[in-house]
Design a protein around this motif. Structure first.
Motif, mmCIF file in Angstrom:
data_model
loop_
_atom_site.group_PDB
_atom_site.id
_atom_site.type_symbol
_atom_site.label_atom_id
_atom_site.label_comp_id
_atom_site.label_asym_id
_atom_site.label_seq_id
_atom_site.Cartn_x
_atom_site.Cartn_y
_atom_site.Cartn_z
ATOM 1 N N ARG A 7 41.364 36.136 27.743
ATOM 2 C CA ARG A 7 41.070 37.237 28.653
ATOM 3 C C ARG A 7 39.608 37.636 28.484
ATOM 4 O O ARG A 7 39.229 38.240 27.487
ATOM 5 C CB ARG A 7 41.980 38.425 28.362
ATOM 6 C CG ARG A 7 43.467 38.137 28.521
ATOM 7 C CD ARG A 7 43.830 37.858 29.978
ATOM 8 N NE ARG A 7 45.262 37.884 30.185
ATOM 9 C CZ ARG A 7 46.036 36.811 30.137
ATOM 10 N NH1 ARG A 7 45.510 35.634 29.873
ATOM 11 N NH2 ARG A 7 47.331 36.920 30.360
ATOM 12 N N PHE A 9 37.861 39.555 30.681
ATOM 13 C CA PHE A 9 37.576 40.872 31.228
ATOM 14 C C PHE A 9 38.656 41.856 30.784
ATOM 15 O O PHE A 9 39.842 41.600 30.942
ATOM 16 C CB PHE A 9 37.508 40.818 32.761
ATOM 17 C CG PHE A 9 36.458 39.871 33.270
ATOM 18 C CD1 PHE A 9 35.114 40.210 33.208
ATOM 19 C CD2 PHE A 9 36.817 38.637 33.801
ATOM 20 C CE1 PHE A 9 34.143 39.342 33.662
ATOM 21 C CE2 PHE A 9 35.843 37.763 34.262
ATOM 22 C CZ PHE A 9 34.507 38.112 34.188
ATOM 23 N N ARG A 10 38.230 42.982 30.247
ATOM 24 C CA ARG A 10 39.175 43.969 29.748
ATOM 25 C C ARG A 10 39.897 44.697 30.864
ATOM 26 O O ARG A 10 41.023 45.164 30.679
ATOM 27 C CB ARG A 10 38.447 44.982 28.858
ATOM 28 C CG ARG A 10 37.909 44.390 27.557
ATOM 29 C CD ARG A 10 37.045 45.393 26.834
ATOM 30 N NE ARG A 10 35.869 45.763 27.617
ATOM 31 C CZ ARG A 10 34.980 46.675 27.264
ATOM 32 N NH1 ARG A 10 35.150 47.350 26.140
ATOM 33 N NH2 ARG A 10 33.943 46.933 28.021
ATOM 34 N N THR A 11 39.239 44.831 32.017
ATOM 35 C CA THR A 11 39.829 45.548 33.150
ATOM 36 C C THR A 11 39.466 44.831 34.447
ATOM 37 O O THR A 11 38.465 44.104 34.513
ATOM 38 C CB THR A 11 39.297 46.987 33.239
ATOM 39 O OG1 THR A 11 37.878 46.946 33.503
ATOM 40 C CG2 THR A 11 39.554 47.762 31.950
ATOM 41 N N GLU A 14 35.885 45.621 35.443
ATOM 42 C CA GLU A 14 34.864 44.818 34.776
ATOM 43 C C GLU A 14 34.693 43.475 35.482
ATOM 44 O O GLU A 14 33.575 42.969 35.623
ATOM 45 C CB GLU A 14 35.266 44.611 33.315
ATOM 46 C CG GLU A 14 34.145 44.123 32.421
ATOM 47 C CD GLU A 14 34.561 44.052 30.965
ATOM 48 O OE1 GLU A 14 35.211 43.044 30.586
ATOM 49 O OE2 GLU A 14 34.253 44.984 30.218
ATOM 50 N N ALA A 15 35.800 42.919 35.954
ATOM 51 C CA ALA A 15 35.746 41.649 36.684
ATOM 52 C C ALA A 15 35.039 41.819 38.020
ATOM 53 O O ALA A 15 34.285 40.937 38.457
ATOM 54 C CB ALA A 15 37.160 41.119 36.896
ATOM 55 N N PHE A 18 31.309 41.864 37.483
ATOM 56 C CA PHE A 18 30.812 40.508 37.239
ATOM 57 C C PHE A 18 30.715 39.713 38.541
ATOM 58 O O PHE A 18 29.695 39.090 38.826
ATOM 59 C CB PHE A 18 31.726 39.772 36.262
ATOM 60 C CG PHE A 18 31.392 38.307 36.126
ATOM 61 C CD1 PHE A 18 30.325 37.895 35.350
ATOM 62 C CD2 PHE A 18 32.124 37.341 36.808
ATOM 63 C CE1 PHE A 18 29.986 36.547 35.239
ATOM 64 C CE2 PHE A 18 31.801 35.992 36.704
ATOM 65 C CZ PHE A 18 30.731 35.590 35.919
ATOM 66 N N ARG A 41 29.999 32.295 26.358
ATOM 67 C CA ARG A 41 30.410 33.668 26.600
ATOM 68 C C ARG A 41 29.193 34.576 26.632
ATOM 69 O O ARG A 41 28.296 34.476 25.816
ATOM 70 C CB ARG A 41 31.348 34.121 25.481
ATOM 71 C CG ARG A 41 32.713 33.500 25.515
ATOM 72 C CD ARG A 41 33.541 34.018 26.687
ATOM 73 N NE ARG A 41 33.783 35.443 26.551
ATOM 74 C CZ ARG A 41 34.764 35.967 25.821
ATOM 75 N NH1 ARG A 41 35.590 35.172 25.174
ATOM 76 N NH2 ARG A 41 34.924 37.270 25.742
ATOM 77 N N LYS A 44 30.406 39.215 29.689
ATOM 78 C CA LYS A 44 30.749 39.635 31.045
ATOM 79 C C LYS A 44 31.188 38.435 31.865
ATOM 80 O O LYS A 44 30.986 38.378 33.062
ATOM 81 C CB LYS A 44 29.563 40.325 31.717
ATOM 82 C CG LYS A 44 29.148 41.627 31.046
ATOM 83 C CD LYS A 44 28.018 42.280 31.800
ATOM 84 C CE LYS A 44 27.618 43.596 31.155
ATOM 85 N NZ LYS A 44 26.499 44.253 31.856
ATOM 86 N N GLY A 45 31.778 37.459 31.224
ATOM 87 C CA GLY A 45 32.226 36.283 31.945
ATOM 88 C C GLY A 45 31.476 35.055 31.475
ATOM 89 O O GLY A 45 30.865 35.047 30.418
ATOM 90 N N GLN A 54 34.712 31.516 38.257
ATOM 91 C CA GLN A 54 35.320 32.830 38.034
ATOM 92 C C GLN A 54 35.019 33.781 39.176
ATOM 93 O O GLN A 54 35.911 34.432 39.715
ATOM 94 C CB GLN A 54 34.782 33.435 36.753
ATOM 95 C CG GLN A 54 35.463 32.968 35.486
ATOM 96 C CD GLN A 54 34.907 33.725 34.295
ATOM 97 O OE1 GLN A 54 33.759 34.160 34.292
ATOM 98 N NE2 GLN A 54 35.716 33.875 33.272
ATOM 99 N N ILE A 226 41.887 37.988 33.242
ATOM 100 C CA ILE A 226 41.717 39.431 33.379
ATOM 101 C C ILE A 226 42.926 40.123 32.775
ATOM 102 O O ILE A 226 44.066 39.825 33.115
ATOM 103 C CB ILE A 226 41.567 39.850 34.859
ATOM 104 C CG1 ILE A 226 40.357 39.172 35.488
ATOM 105 C CG2 ILE A 226 41.438 41.365 34.962
ATOM 106 C CD1 ILE A 226 40.220 39.420 36.969
#
Length: 228
Positions: A7, A9-11, A14-15, A18, A41, A44-45, A54, A226
Motif C-alpha cells: 500500500r 498511499f495511506r488515503t 493522498e493518491a 499524486f 519509492r 508519494k508513489g 499508477q 491504496i
C-alpha cells in the motif's frame, strides 16, 4: 510493477494528489529520461513507467464520476500552476495549469444557477469558487478586485461556500425527558435536558466537494496500492 499487497498511499486523498501532480512533475524532462527513471519509492508513489501506470489507474477510476465531481476534485487536489522553461525574458518558471483552470471555469459556470434571478459577477463567482477550494484570499481583497461592495461579496461567499463545503441542517429540539421529583409532600413533573446541551443537535448536509470525495473514496479504495 509494485507488489499488489503493498500500500503506497495511506488515503485515497493522498493518491489523488499524486495522480493530479504526476504529469506536472514530469514537465520539462526528456521522454527518454522519464521512461528510464527507476521505480523507486518516493513516499508519494512511484516514478518512471510504474508511476505513470499508477497515475493512469487512479485517473481511469475517476472517469466513472460525473463531470462535476471530477471538476471539484481537480480544483481541490491538482496544482494551480505547472513548470515552464520557455527561456523568455518574461518567464517566471511557471504557468497556469490548464486542467485546474478548466475545472474552476466549469464550477464557476455551475455556480451561476445559485443566483438565478439576480445579477452575478463572473469574476466574483470565480474568485469565490477558488477561495472555497483552497486559495488563500480575503473577502475584502476579492471585493476590491471585482469592484463590488464587500457586503455583496460576503453574501455571494456564503452561498458558494455552502454549495461547495456543505451546511448544517436547522437545529432540531430533542424531546425532553420527564422526571418526577419530590416537591414538599407532593410530586411534580419536570423536564430535564438529557444531554445537557440545550436539547439541540445538528446534522451536516454534504456540499459538492464532500460528496465527490466520498464517491472517489469508494472507487479508489478498490485499488491494490491504496489503503481503504
Amino acid at each position: 510493477m509494485i507488489d499488489t499487497e503493498e500500500r503506497l498511499f495511506r488515503t485515497p486523498q493522498e493518491a489523488l494528489v499524486f495522480a493530479f501532480n504526476y504529469s506536472m512533475q514530469q514537465q520539462g524532462r526528456p521522454l527518454a529520461d522519464r521512461l528510464a527513471s527507476p521505480a523507486a519509492r518516493t513516499g508519494k508513489g512511484l516514478s518512471g513507467n510504474d508511476g505513470a501506470g499508477q497515475a493512469g489507474m487512479i485517473r481511469r477510476e475517476l472517469e466513472q464520476l460525473s463531470a462535476t465531481d471530477r471538476a471539484v476534485l481537480i480544483a481541490r487536489y491538482a496544482p494551480r500552476s505547472m513548470p515552464c522553461a520557455c527561456g523568455r525574458a518574461c518567464c517566471s518558471h511557471h504557468m497556469p495549469n490548464p486542467e485546474y483552470a478548466a475545472a474552476i471555469t466549469e464550477l464557476t459556470r455551475l455556480a451561476q444557477s445559485l443566483f438565478s434571478g439576480r445579477l452575478s459577477n463572473y469574476q466574483l463567482r470565480r474568485a469565490l469558487v477558488e477561495k472555497a477550494l483552497g486559495v488563500k484570499v480575503t473577502i475584502k481583497a476579492i471585493a476590491d478586485k471585482c469592484e463590488v461592495a464587500e457586503k455583496t461579496a460576503d453574501a455571494h461567499w456564503r452561498t458558494i461556500r455552502d454549495w461547495i463545503g456543505g451546511q448544517p441542517k436547522k437545529k432540531a429540539k430533542k424531546e425532553a425527558k420527564r422526571a418526577r421529583v419530590a416537591a414538599g409532600s407532593a410530586a411534580a413533573d419536570i423536564s430535564e435536558d438529557v444531554d445537557g446541551d440545550g436539547g439541540e443537535m445538528r446534522t451536516a448536509i454534504d456540499g459538492i466537494e464532500s460528496a465527490a470525495r466520498k464517491r472517489a473514496d469508494d472507487l479508489l479504495s478498490g485499488l491494490p496500492f491504496i489503503r481503504s
